[in-house]
Design a protein around this motif. Structure first.
Motif, PDB file in Angstrom:
ATOM      1  N   SER A  21       0.825  -1.209   0.000  1.00 48.31           N
ATOM      2  CA  SER A  21       0.000   0.000   0.000  1.00 48.31           C
ATOM      3  C   SER A  21       0.855   1.254   0.000  1.00 48.31           C
ATOM      4  CB  SER A  21      -0.904  -0.005   1.240  1.00 48.31           C
ATOM      5  OG  SER A  21      -1.647   1.192   1.327  1.00 48.31           O
ATOM      6  N   PHE A  22       1.968   1.237   0.744  1.00 45.88           N
ATOM      7  CA  PHE A  22       2.811   2.422   0.881  1.00 45.88           C
ATOM      8  C   PHE A  22       3.684   2.664  -0.342  1.00 45.88           C
ATOM      9  CE2 PHE A  22       6.534   4.777   2.470  1.00 45.88           C
ATOM     10  CZ  PHE A  22       5.899   5.852   3.086  1.00 45.88           C
ATOM     11  N   THR A 101       0.641   8.951   3.489  1.00 50.28           N
ATOM     12  CA  THR A 101      -0.112   7.717   3.262  1.00 50.28           C
ATOM     13  C   THR A 101       0.592   6.811   2.256  1.00 50.28           C
ATOM     14  OG1 THR A 101      -1.445   8.877   1.596  1.00 50.28           O
ATOM     15  CG2 THR A 101      -2.340   8.743   3.842  1.00 50.28           C
ATOM     16  N   THR A 102       1.435   7.396   1.412  1.00 46.58           N
ATOM     17  CA  THR A 102       2.255   6.616   0.482  1.00 46.58           C
ATOM     18  C   THR A 102       3.669   7.201   0.502  1.00 46.58           C
ATOM     19  OG1 THR A 102       1.863   8.014  -1.451  1.00 46.58           O
ATOM     20  CG2 THR A 102       0.266   6.239  -1.035  1.00 46.58           C
TER      21      THR A 102
END
Length: 200
Positions: A21-22, A101-102
């Motif tokens: 996800s990251f 968030t990333t």
């Protein structure tokens, strides 16, 4: 165990979901050994021998120059492996820099796959010869193609520096070393490599 070639990059994470996800891609491997918290030292082994160390394995890294909590540390191009820890051969994001968030949305994104070890640097390992190895005579000879001084730094298997000398006569006195396996970092005219030495 996995075999790698020069230039290969692998990603190892404590888990896959959050990593994917990251970063936007999955890690190559997952292991609980990567459950590190930003102030842990890390050792890299090859065939059971420590060939590189990040941080001081006997020190909590909180507040140290090498702390990487919520951030990253990245090896400087054309350096390493060092055997022990050489702070100057690492660059850092600073702590709390990966809070996005990333990776792309973080204050200082992790530099993905940017490390470079030039072919010239990689091929110079053949310029250094060590003999006798193993040694039980109290000395080893270090020869090179160039006729200039060689700086030798010796690390034990725990990554602790145990000896450092600049040689002008190609002979390294190892009488102070106990029986065991050591990693030698050799530097000459800006070219460096590491070698394994066995003292009997």
């Amino acid at each position: 165990s996995v075999s790698l070639s020069a230039g290969d990059v692998i990603y190892v994470s404590s888990e896959s979901t959050g990593f994917t996800s990251f970063f936007g891609f999955a890690p190559d491997y997952t292991t609980g050994a990567m459950s590190i918290n930003g102030d842990d030292a890390i050792e890299l082994f090859e065939n059971g021998i420590v060939i590189d160390t990040f941080g001081d394995i006997d020190t909590d890294g909180t507040g140290e120059a090498w702390e990487y909590t919520d951030g990253w540390a990245y090896r400087v191009d054309n350096t390493g492996p060092d055997g022990g820890f050489v702070l100057a051969n690492w660059t850092f994001s600073g702590i709390t820099q990966l809070d996005g968030t990333t990776n792309d949305l973080s204050a200082v994104p992790f530099p993905i796959s940017n490390y470079s070890l030039t072919t010239q640097e990689f091929n110079t390992t053949s310029n250094f010869n060590i003999y006798p190895n193993p040694t039980n005579s109290g000395f080893v000879n270090i020869t090179t193609k160039a006729n200039t001084a060689v700086t030798v730094t010796v690390y034990d298997v725990l990554g602790k520096q145990v000896l450092s000398k600049t040689l002008n006569n190609n002979t390294l006195d190892v009488t102070s070393l106990t029986t065991g396996v050591y990693i030698l970092k050799l530097n000459q005219n800006g070219t460096s490599t590491t070698k394994r030495l066995i003292v009997e």
